[in-house]
Design a protein around this motif. Structure first.
Motif, mmCIF file in Angstrom:
data_model
loop_
_atom_site.group_PDB
_atom_site.id
_atom_site.type_symbol
_atom_site.label_atom_id
_atom_site.label_comp_id
_atom_site.label_asym_id
_atom_site.label_seq_id
_atom_site.Cartn_x
_atom_site.Cartn_y
_atom_site.Cartn_z
ATOM 1 N N VAL B 141 12.315 14.505 15.557
ATOM 2 C CA VAL B 141 11.999 13.251 14.873
ATOM 3 C C VAL B 141 11.351 12.264 15.844
ATOM 4 O O VAL B 141 10.378 11.572 15.502
ATOM 5 C CB VAL B 141 13.282 12.630 14.286
ATOM 6 C CG1 VAL B 141 12.989 11.288 13.674
ATOM 7 C CG2 VAL B 141 13.900 13.557 13.264
ATOM 8 N N ALA B 142 11.866 12.210 17.073
ATOM 9 C CA ALA B 142 11.296 11.306 18.072
ATOM 10 C C ALA B 142 9.895 11.774 18.452
ATOM 11 O O ALA B 142 8.971 10.963 18.565
ATOM 12 C CB ALA B 142 12.203 11.249 19.295
ATOM 13 N N ALA B 145 7.585 10.692 15.815
ATOM 14 C CA ALA B 145 7.274 9.269 15.859
ATOM 15 C C ALA B 145 6.156 9.017 16.871
ATOM 16 O O ALA B 145 5.222 8.251 16.602
ATOM 17 C CB ALA B 145 8.524 8.466 16.225
ATOM 18 N N LEU B 146 6.223 9.688 18.019
ATOM 19 C CA LEU B 146 5.180 9.510 19.035
ATOM 20 C C LEU B 146 3.848 10.079 18.567
ATOM 21 O O LEU B 146 2.798 9.457 18.721
ATOM 22 C CB LEU B 146 5.596 10.189 20.353
ATOM 23 C CG LEU B 146 6.870 9.651 21.013
ATOM 24 C CD1 LEU B 146 7.214 10.464 22.252
ATOM 25 C CD2 LEU B 146 6.693 8.182 21.376
ATOM 26 N N LEU B 148 2.834 10.523 15.553
ATOM 27 C CA LEU B 148 2.257 9.754 14.445
ATOM 28 C C LEU B 148 1.188 8.827 14.990
ATOM 29 O O LEU B 148 0.103 8.686 14.425
ATOM 30 C CB LEU B 148 3.349 8.918 13.767
ATOM 31 C CG LEU B 148 4.003 9.451 12.506
ATOM 32 C CD1 LEU B 148 5.039 8.462 12.008
ATOM 33 C CD2 LEU B 148 2.983 9.751 11.417
ATOM 34 N N PHE B 149 1.510 8.180 16.116
ATOM 35 C CA PHE B 149 0.531 7.271 16.698
ATOM 36 C C PHE B 149 -0.615 8.026 17.374
ATOM 37 O O PHE B 149 -1.770 7.609 17.295
ATOM 38 C CB PHE B 149 1.184 6.318 17.701
ATOM 39 C CG PHE B 149 0.187 5.374 18.290
ATOM 40 C CD1 PHE B 149 -0.278 4.299 17.535
ATOM 41 C CD2 PHE B 149 -0.352 5.579 19.539
ATOM 42 C CE1 PHE B 149 -1.235 3.446 18.043
ATOM 43 C CE2 PHE B 149 -1.318 4.732 20.055
ATOM 44 C CZ PHE B 149 -1.763 3.658 19.307
ATOM 45 N N ILE B 150 -0.262 9.146 18.018
ATOM 46 C CA ILE B 150 -1.310 9.927 18.683
ATOM 47 C C ILE B 150 -2.382 10.360 17.684
ATOM 48 O O ILE B 150 -3.572 10.321 17.966
ATOM 49 C CB ILE B 150 -0.680 11.137 19.394
ATOM 50 C CG1 ILE B 150 0.150 10.646 20.582
ATOM 51 C CG2 ILE B 150 -1.752 12.134 19.859
ATOM 52 C CD1 ILE B 150 0.874 11.718 21.349
ATOM 53 N N LEU B 152 -3.061 8.889 14.783
ATOM 54 C CA LEU B 152 -3.527 7.792 13.927
ATOM 55 C C LEU B 152 -5.052 7.679 13.975
ATOM 56 O O LEU B 152 -5.640 7.686 15.051
ATOM 57 C CB LEU B 152 -2.892 6.481 14.434
ATOM 58 C CG LEU B 152 -2.874 5.301 13.480
ATOM 59 C CD1 LEU B 152 -1.953 5.590 12.305
ATOM 60 C CD2 LEU B 152 -2.422 4.059 14.228
ATOM 61 N N VAL B 155 -7.552 4.029 15.795
ATOM 62 C CA VAL B 155 -6.897 3.338 16.909
ATOM 63 C C VAL B 155 -5.920 4.219 17.674
ATOM 64 O O VAL B 155 -5.456 3.844 18.744
ATOM 65 C CB VAL B 155 -6.146 2.079 16.413
ATOM 66 C CG1 VAL B 155 -7.122 1.014 16.018
ATOM 67 C CG2 VAL B 155 -5.196 2.425 15.286
ATOM 68 N N GLY B 156 -5.570 5.392 17.119
ATOM 69 C CA GLY B 156 -4.579 6.260 17.767
ATOM 70 C C GLY B 156 -5.036 6.787 19.111
ATOM 71 O O GLY B 156 -6.219 6.719 19.461
ATOM 72 N N LEU B 157 -4.091 7.319 19.847
ATOM 73 C CA LEU B 157 -4.352 7.776 21.210
ATOM 74 C C LEU B 157 -5.499 8.783 21.279
ATOM 75 O O LEU B 157 -6.405 8.683 22.104
ATOM 76 C CB LEU B 157 -3.067 8.392 21.769
ATOM 77 C CG LEU B 157 -3.023 8.602 23.269
ATOM 78 C CD1 LEU B 157 -2.738 7.284 23.961
ATOM 79 C CD2 LEU B 157 -1.940 9.597 23.619
ATOM 80 N N TYR B 160 -8.807 7.158 20.352
ATOM 81 C CA TYR B 160 -9.157 6.156 21.357
ATOM 82 C C TYR B 160 -9.823 6.814 22.566
ATOM 83 O O TYR B 160 -10.826 6.327 23.070
ATOM 84 C CB TYR B 160 -7.892 5.415 21.778
ATOM 85 C CG TYR B 160 -8.100 4.297 22.764
ATOM 86 C CD1 TYR B 160 -8.548 3.040 22.344
ATOM 87 C CD2 TYR B 160 -7.823 4.486 24.114
ATOM 88 C CE1 TYR B 160 -8.720 2.009 23.238
ATOM 89 C CE2 TYR B 160 -7.990 3.450 25.025
ATOM 90 C CZ TYR B 160 -8.446 2.215 24.580
ATOM 91 O OH TYR B 160 -8.600 1.197 25.481
ATOM 92 N N TYR B 161 -9.248 7.956 23.004
ATOM 93 C CA TYR B 161 -9.803 8.594 24.206
ATOM 94 C C TYR B 161 -10.895 9.613 23.895
ATOM 95 O O TYR B 161 -11.936 9.634 24.537
ATOM 96 C CB TYR B 161 -8.685 9.227 25.034
ATOM 97 C CG TYR B 161 -7.957 8.177 25.833
ATOM 98 C CD1 TYR B 161 -8.501 7.681 27.015
ATOM 99 C CD2 TYR B 161 -6.750 7.647 25.382
ATOM 100 C CE1 TYR B 161 -7.865 6.684 27.737
ATOM 101 C CE2 TYR B 161 -6.093 6.652 26.105
ATOM 102 C CZ TYR B 161 -6.656 6.180 27.282
ATOM 103 O OH TYR B 161 -6.038 5.188 27.983
ATOM 104 N N VAL B 257 8.936 13.627 8.702
ATOM 105 C CA VAL B 257 8.559 12.326 9.240
ATOM 106 C C VAL B 257 7.063 12.071 9.077
ATOM 107 O O VAL B 257 6.641 10.960 8.776
ATOM 108 C CB VAL B 257 8.959 12.228 10.722
ATOM 109 C CG1 VAL B 257 8.490 10.911 11.320
ATOM 110 C CG2 VAL B 257 10.465 12.368 10.865
#
Lengths: 289, 316
Positions: B141-142, B145-146, B148-150, B152, B155-157, B160-161, B257
């Motif tokens: 789950v953790a 959560a990380l 999810l942003f990667i 995205l 704007v996600g990681l 972005y890169y 998740v």
């Protein structure tokens, strides 16, 4: 268990010399860095002020004006102390009962001869194959029939017996010389006294290996507590985090999500960094989480 | 302690043979009693949550009630054929197969690479091992959560890169053709470090003198890997493949998740389907039928591989 002791030292000399081509090693270093990126982002994002805005959220260079605002927000929005207590209760409750059940059963298999030993042993062995995660639907109904739906006891109960733990203790007990027990027997020690005063103290390394595996896996459990628990105040960390993430995602509060995730994984990560060798050898012994 | 039985029981010659056997049996049982008492606590919970649950799955799959109060009615294979005819289930099976193969192969290959590179222990390699092992310890789950942003969009990681290099980027979790592969990345990231441990342990069994002899005979690193190390690691491979398969079927927290099985069932895995049937549709019959089919598949797979393993060991 001898290979585990050697595991943390070295591969045999000749193997060592031959299997580490420089390119493979360089690739591994590179990948190890890639592996750390999610953790790195979590740390950087946790300390990033909200004023940096969403466009800088992915920046892995830490902000020059670090703040603990995200930690404070996460702490206030999610009930993390409560989740933490619940998870601790679940893990320690499971572990305590498991210690009793696996000690007794492990001893019976290691030292006693009895009618039906082999079939009963297979009965235990089968539990390893009947993957518990897949039995969640019937187990939920059984727990409900006991009136334990929405209780922490209901979350713990299916794990009270552990075939893996029984085998581990059986192995540990078998390695203890019988002479020690014979001496106690002459002194008139009862069966339980002998287990308590001879077998248990001499098997502490196996107990700690089992404790690491058991706590790690139940600390991380999600699906089963999600199904058993209904009340928000009984949620463990994992379920709490998933609800928290879902809420915060809607508001795009990625800094607080990072902070919440950090709070959930920090206890185990810190324990790991302190007891690294213990953890790694336990995981090798287990094979089955 | 040894509760060795006396060699012969003092049984009177006049006792009829039946009674004789009964006495022998009761004596054997009495001698076994301490063991049974020690096993009892474990057996109670095994009986309830493993065997009881297994029985429950079978009954729930074969019988059904029209209403909660109605008597059980035998429906035979209706539930099973119902599940097999459900495109959501067959889709989940296909997804799970793709997911299992697609996560097992890269994570095992990476684990082997890591183990070969980090077989020697020094400060650098133990730090690298720890870095690769960290994901194993955190809850799925953790990790989700990380990631999810990667994943995205914009704007996600990742965007972005990578967006600085590539002009067109996929919607990682939103595109049905890509979402399954996106969640597979998390699994590989999370499990490779775990399998690495088994290969590290397996490397210990590579006989040093054979390696030395091959070296003297002028075999290069590739030859030694191909003809000495890999054959020696075969049992480890089999073991890790079994664990990787089990993991693929039992780890679904990221589906909960991140995608809830979507978009359009693209990331629906078998266990998530079972959960949906039971918790969202209250269809215990269908959920049980799906559980039964999955368990049968998994158990025959593990039995088969363990048998192969046993045969190999015996053949030596």
């Amino acid at each position: 268990m001898t290979f585990i002791d050697r595991l943390l030292k070295n591969a045999p000399l000749a193997t060592r010399r031959e299997i580490t081509p420089k390119l493979g090693f360089a690739l591994t270093v590179l990948l190890a860095l890639v592996w750390l990126i999610p953790f790195l982002w979590m740390g950087v994002a946790t300390l990033r002020p909200a004023s940096d805005g969403i466009n800088l959220m992915a920046e892995l260079m830490p902000s020059l004006r670090p703040t603990l605002d995200n930690v404070r927000d996460a702490w206030e929005i999610g009930d993390f102390p409560r989740y933490f207590i619940n998870t601790t209760i679940i893990c320690s409750g499971i572990l305590l009962v498991q210690f009793v059940t696996i000690t007794l059963a492990g001893f019976a298999f290691a030292r006693l001869d009895f009618a039906g030993k082999t079939p009963i042993f297979y009965l235990f062995l089968m539990q390893l194959m009947l993957v518990p995660v897949l039995l969640i639907v019937p187990n939920l109904r059984i727990v409900a029939q006991f009136g334990l739906y929405d209780t922490l006891t209901g979350v713990m109960m299916p794990f009270f017996a552990s075939a893996f733990g029984t085998f581990l203790m059986r192995q540990a007990f078998e390695a203890i010389p019988t002479e020690l027990e014979d001496a106690a027997l002459i002194d008139g020690a009862s069966l339980l006294q002998r287990i308590r005063h001879i077998y248990v103290p001499l098997s502490l390394p196996s107990f700690s290996a089992f404790a690491i595996i058991s706590v790690t896996s139940h600390w991380n459990d999600f699906l089963w507590p999600l199904m058993v628990i209904n009340s928000p105040d009984k949620r463990p960390l994992t379920v709490g985090l998933s609800v928290f993430t879902a809420t915060a995602e809607g508001t795009q509060a990625w800094g607080t999500i990072a902070a919440g995730t950090l709070m959930v994984i920090a206890p185990l990560l810190i324990t790991f960094l302190i007891f690294q060798k213990r953890f790694i050898s336990s995981f090798v012994t287990s094979g089955i989480k | 302690m040894s509760l060795a039985e006396p060699a012969a029981l003092p049984v009177a010659a006049s006792v009829p043979p039946r009674l004789h056997m009964l006495k022998r049996f009761s004596h054997r049982f009495k001698a076994s009693l301490p063991a049974y008492l020690l096993l009892l606590p474990s057996l109670v919970f095994l009986a309830l949550f493993t065997y009881g649950a297994m029985g429950r799955v079978i009954i729930d799959a074969l019988y059904q009630r029209a209403t909660p109060k109605a008597p059980l009615r035998f429906v035979g294979l209706d539930n099973i054929s119902g599940v097999l005819a459900d495109p959501a289930f067959t889709g989940a099976v296909v997804n799970s197969l793709v997911y299992a193969v697609g996560t097992a192969i890269p994570s095992i290959a990476l684990a082997l690479l890591f183990a070969l590179a980090l077989a020697r222990t020094n400060a650098v390699t133990s730090a690298l091992r720890a870095a690769l092992f960290l994901p194993v310890l955190i809850p799925m789950v953790a990790a989700s959560a990380l990631f999810l942003f990667i994943f995205l969009p914009n704007v996600g990681l990742l965007d972005y890169y990578i967006g600085r290099v590539l002009p067109v980027l996929p919607n990682w979790l939103g595109d049905p053709d890509i979402a399954l592969y996106a969640i597979m990345i998390i699994t590989v990231w999370k499990n490779a470090g775990y399998y690495m441990l088994f290969f590290l342990a397996g490397l210990q069994s590579v006989p040093e003198d054979v390696m030395e002899a091959a070296h003297l005979d002028g075999a290069g690193p590739f030859m030694r890997l191909r003809y000495i190390i890999l054959p020696e690691l075969k049992p480890t491979f089999l073991f890790v493949i079994v664990i990787a398969t089990l993991n693929a079927v039992t780890q679904v927290d990221h589906v909960f998740v991140m995608t809830k099985g979507g978009p359009s069932n693209a990331t629906n895995l078998v266990l998530f389907y079972i959960y949906q049937q039971a918790v969202e549709h209250y269809d215990i019959g269908k959920a049980s039928a799906a559980t039964l089919l999955t368990l049968a598949a998994l158990m025959s797979l593990t039995a088969l591989s363990f048998r192969t393993m046993a045969n190999r060991e015996g053949g030596r």
